[in-house]
Scaffold this motif. Structure first.
Motif, mmCIF file in Angstrom:
data_model
loop_
_atom_site.group_PDB
_atom_site.id
_atom_site.type_symbol
_atom_site.label_atom_id
_atom_site.label_comp_id
_atom_site.label_asym_id
_atom_site.label_seq_id
_atom_site.Cartn_x
_atom_site.Cartn_y
_atom_site.Cartn_z
ATOM 1 N N LEU A 244 0.165 6.304 -5.794
ATOM 2 C CA LEU A 244 0.924 5.277 -6.515
ATOM 3 C C LEU A 244 1.848 4.521 -5.565
ATOM 4 O O LEU A 244 1.965 3.289 -5.633
ATOM 5 C CB LEU A 244 1.748 5.926 -7.629
ATOM 6 C CG LEU A 244 0.994 6.464 -8.850
ATOM 7 C CD1 LEU A 244 1.949 7.239 -9.755
ATOM 8 C CD2 LEU A 244 0.337 5.327 -9.631
ATOM 9 N N ARG A 245 2.493 5.243 -4.670
ATOM 10 C CA ARG A 245 3.416 4.601 -3.731
ATOM 11 C C ARG A 245 2.672 3.643 -2.791
ATOM 12 O O ARG A 245 3.167 2.553 -2.490
ATOM 13 C CB ARG A 245 4.149 5.667 -2.919
ATOM 14 C CG ARG A 245 5.093 6.538 -3.732
ATOM 15 C CD ARG A 245 5.729 7.629 -2.887
ATOM 16 N NE ARG A 245 6.555 8.514 -3.708
ATOM 17 C CZ ARG A 245 6.403 9.839 -3.766
ATOM 18 N NH1 ARG A 245 5.461 10.433 -3.032
ATOM 19 N NH2 ARG A 245 7.186 10.558 -4.538
ATOM 20 N N VAL A 246 1.508 4.066 -2.340
ATOM 21 C CA VAL A 246 0.754 3.247 -1.393
ATOM 22 C C VAL A 246 0.195 1.996 -2.054
ATOM 23 O O VAL A 246 0.177 0.901 -1.455
ATOM 24 C CB VAL A 246 -0.382 4.085 -0.765
ATOM 25 C CG1 VAL A 246 -1.339 3.209 0.036
ATOM 26 C CG2 VAL A 246 0.193 5.178 0.128
ATOM 27 N N SER A 247 -0.230 2.109 -3.314
ATOM 28 C CA SER A 247 -0.931 1.000 -3.970
ATOM 29 C C SER A 247 -0.017 0.031 -4.699
ATOM 30 O O SER A 247 -0.391 -1.119 -4.953
ATOM 31 C CB SER A 247 -1.974 1.548 -4.949
ATOM 32 O OG SER A 247 -1.358 2.377 -5.932
ATOM 33 N N ALA A 248 1.181 0.446 -5.077
ATOM 34 C CA ALA A 248 2.086 -0.444 -5.817
ATOM 35 C C ALA A 248 2.565 -1.583 -4.920
ATOM 36 O O ALA A 248 2.734 -1.409 -3.708
ATOM 37 C CB ALA A 248 3.274 0.341 -6.348
ATOM 38 N N HIS A 249 2.814 -2.738 -5.523
ATOM 39 C CA HIS A 249 3.256 -3.877 -4.728
ATOM 40 C C HIS A 249 4.777 -4.026 -4.703
ATOM 41 O O HIS A 249 5.298 -4.998 -4.148
ATOM 42 C CB HIS A 249 2.605 -5.177 -5.216
ATOM 43 C CG HIS A 249 2.709 -5.412 -6.694
ATOM 44 N ND1 HIS A 249 3.883 -5.791 -7.298
ATOM 45 C CD2 HIS A 249 1.771 -5.309 -7.672
ATOM 46 C CE1 HIS A 249 3.670 -5.921 -8.603
ATOM 47 N NE2 HIS A 249 2.402 -5.638 -8.861
ATOM 48 N N ARG A 250 5.485 -3.059 -5.312
ATOM 49 C CA ARG A 250 6.938 -3.040 -5.213
ATOM 50 C C ARG A 250 7.421 -1.606 -5.062
ATOM 51 O O ARG A 250 6.814 -0.676 -5.586
ATOM 52 C CB ARG A 250 7.594 -3.662 -6.452
ATOM 53 C CG ARG A 250 7.528 -5.173 -6.516
ATOM 54 C CD ARG A 250 8.354 -5.714 -7.669
ATOM 55 N NE ARG A 250 9.767 -5.351 -7.551
ATOM 56 C CZ ARG A 250 10.693 -5.609 -8.485
ATOM 57 N NH1 ARG A 250 10.332 -6.227 -9.612
ATOM 58 N NH2 ARG A 250 11.950 -5.252 -8.310
ATOM 59 N N ARG A 251 8.502 -1.438 -4.337
ATOM 60 C CA ARG A 251 9.126 -0.138 -4.210
ATOM 61 C C ARG A 251 10.132 0.060 -5.345
ATOM 62 O O ARG A 251 10.780 -0.899 -5.786
ATOM 63 C CB ARG A 251 9.866 -0.028 -2.874
ATOM 64 C CG ARG A 251 8.997 -0.254 -1.653
ATOM 65 C CD ARG A 251 7.992 0.864 -1.474
ATOM 66 N NE ARG A 251 8.655 2.144 -1.222
ATOM 67 C CZ ARG A 251 8.025 3.319 -1.224
ATOM 68 N NH1 ARG A 251 6.724 3.371 -1.521
ATOM 69 N NH2 ARG A 251 8.679 4.424 -0.952
ATOM 70 N N PRO A 252 10.286 1.266 -5.845
ATOM 71 C CA PRO A 252 11.242 1.483 -6.935
ATOM 72 C C PRO A 252 12.670 1.338 -6.440
ATOM 73 O O PRO A 252 12.953 1.567 -5.257
ATOM 74 C CB PRO A 252 10.951 2.920 -7.372
ATOM 75 C CG PRO A 252 10.374 3.574 -6.162
ATOM 76 C CD PRO A 252 9.596 2.498 -5.459
ATOM 77 N N PRO A 253 13.580 0.946 -7.316
ATOM 78 C CA PRO A 253 14.990 0.859 -6.918
ATOM 79 C C PRO A 253 15.552 2.233 -6.596
ATOM 80 O O PRO A 253 15.094 3.256 -7.123
ATOM 81 C CB PRO A 253 15.674 0.251 -8.144
ATOM 82 C CG PRO A 253 14.762 0.564 -9.286
ATOM 83 C CD PRO A 253 13.374 0.578 -8.726
ATOM 84 N N GLN A 254 16.527 2.244 -5.718
ATOM 85 C CA GLN A 254 17.179 3.500 -5.377
ATOM 86 C C GLN A 254 18.025 3.990 -6.545
ATOM 87 O O GLN A 254 18.463 3.209 -7.390
ATOM 88 C CB GLN A 254 18.055 3.322 -4.135
ATOM 89 C CG GLN A 254 17.269 2.985 -2.883
ATOM 90 C CD GLN A 254 18.162 2.747 -1.688
ATOM 91 O OE1 GLN A 254 19.351 2.478 -1.817
ATOM 92 N NE2 GLN A 254 17.591 2.863 -0.494
ATOM 93 N N GLN A 255 18.233 5.289 -6.592
ATOM 94 C CA GLN A 255 19.050 5.895 -7.636
ATOM 95 C C GLN A 255 20.039 6.847 -6.973
ATOM 96 O O GLN A 255 19.639 7.849 -6.376
ATOM 97 C CB GLN A 255 18.177 6.653 -8.646
ATOM 98 C CG GLN A 255 18.983 7.330 -9.752
ATOM 99 C CD GLN A 255 18.087 8.005 -10.772
ATOM 100 O OE1 GLN A 255 16.872 7.801 -10.794
ATOM 101 N NE2 GLN A 255 18.673 8.822 -11.640
ATOM 102 N N GLU A 256 21.303 6.522 -7.057
ATOM 103 C CA GLU A 256 22.311 7.371 -6.427
ATOM 104 C C GLU A 256 22.365 8.726 -7.124
ATOM 105 O O GLU A 256 22.551 8.806 -8.336
ATOM 106 C CB GLU A 256 23.686 6.703 -6.484
ATOM 107 C CG GLU A 256 24.762 7.472 -5.742
ATOM 108 C CD GLU A 256 26.132 6.834 -5.848
ATOM 109 O OE1 GLU A 256 27.068 7.326 -5.200
ATOM 110 O OE2 GLU A 256 26.260 5.841 -6.603
#
Length: 332
Positions: free
Chosen positions: A189-201
């Motif tokens: 999923l990480r390799v194929s998605a065209h956006r990175r998820p937002p960071q979560q503190e």
């Protein structure tokens, strides 16, 4: 930290936003009190009386509505007996049942709202709680893996073993996969998605110590929150012991309580926990348990949410709504 003990009749118990662990917060008044009609049924007084002789362990995740959460706690102070994690441990060790109407508040995953929203509300009322921590996220800005997977799926992420369509179906499938396949699918999923998820503190080690100082005991929720039933023996062992060692290092003392990821009991985990000296283990089976837990490493909990309205809160705490849900499941 002192806590209030009330002897009033147990007239209204807490309800959860949804039986599913990470449901989105309920927003409308109608949604928040869905199922509250149960409070008016003839069965509610019976369940309320029965609940007085049971232990209610409330399993929250985050706290999205501090005001509603405070109202729930005020209700508990008037109508129940809030107890601490050490009090439950002492009851088990001494073989003495907890007081009638005992309620223990717990949080799974321990996102930052436990520190920023829940702790001030709890501390102002002198009510203790426990937070079960995903150890590998402490001190990071990584999102919970189920949040990450849902985001990646919405942004083009694909994996060979996962269905397309609604992220909810994908998450259900991810939880069913053997753990190596779950991790591999997350990587795809990480390799194929065209956006990175937002960071979560996430919480820091010093935040864990602040929670403990404020009356929130810290417990083990594994390193990375896998479904233990989908893990091999070595992974079960490493997930529990790795988190145990990390928490011991941060807190200066070993944790003594554990919450099963996704709420499901695993006998191999039980053996590891006994070997490490754990005294309590918690499920997420949406049930009340006995005031003196018969199986200390398999204590039932009720799923609740900070947005749940007071009427539905009552029917969950009494055990009526969970009983109706089990009946519906059995007859479906």
């Amino acid at each position: 930290m002192p806590y209030s003990v009330a002897t009033t009749t147990f007239s209204t118990p807490p309800s959860t936003a949804a039986v599913r662990p990470r449901a989105a917060p309920e927003r409308s008044t109608a949604g928040r009190d869905r199922g509250s009609w149960l409070r008016l049924t003839p069965a509610q007084p019976f369940f309320r009386a029965r609940a007085a002789q049971r232990l209610a362990v409330l399993a929250y995740h985050g706290v999205t509505d501090p005001r509603s959460f405070g109202a729930q706690l005020d209700r508990l102070r008037r109508l129940a007996t809030p107890v601490s994690l050490p009090a439950v441990e002492r009851a088990v060790a001494e073989g003495r049942p907890l007081p009638p109407r005992s309620v223990l508040i717990t949080f799974d995953d321990a996102d930052r709202t436990v520190l920023t929203h829940a702790l001030p509300v709890l501390a102002s009322r002198g009510i203790p709680a426990a937070a079960f921590v995903i150890a590998e996220l402490i001190g990071t800005d990584r999102p919970f893996w189920w949040h990450e997977a849902a985001f990646l799926a919405r942004h083009g992420g694909r994996a060979r073993l996962l269905p397309g369509g609604h992220p909810g179906r994908l998450l259900a499938r991810l939880r069913e996969l053997p753990d190596p396949d779950r991790r591999r699918s997350l990587h795809e999923l990480r390799v194929s998605a065209h956006r990175r998820p937002p960071q979560q503190e996430q919480l820091q080690p010093e935040d864990l110590r602040a929670l403990r100082a404020g009356g929130v005991a810290i417990g083990n929720h594994t390193l990375g929150h896998p479904s233990l039933s989908r893990c091999d023996d070595a992974t079960v062992h490493s997930e529990i012991t790795g988190a145990h060692l990390a928490l011991t290092s941060w807190l200066g003392e070993a944790p003594s309580a554990f919450a099963y990821p996704d709420g499901g009991y695993d006998p191999r985990a039980d053996a590891v926990l006994r070997g490490l000296g754990y005294r309590l283990g918690f499920l997420s089976d949406h049930r009340l348990g006995p005031r003196l837990p018969a199986h200390p490493l398999r204590i039932s909990r009720l799923q609740v949410d900070s947005t749940t309205g007071s009427r539905r809160f009552d029917t969950i705490l009494s055990g009526l709504e969970p009983a109706v849900q089990r009946w519906r499941g059995a007859t479906a």
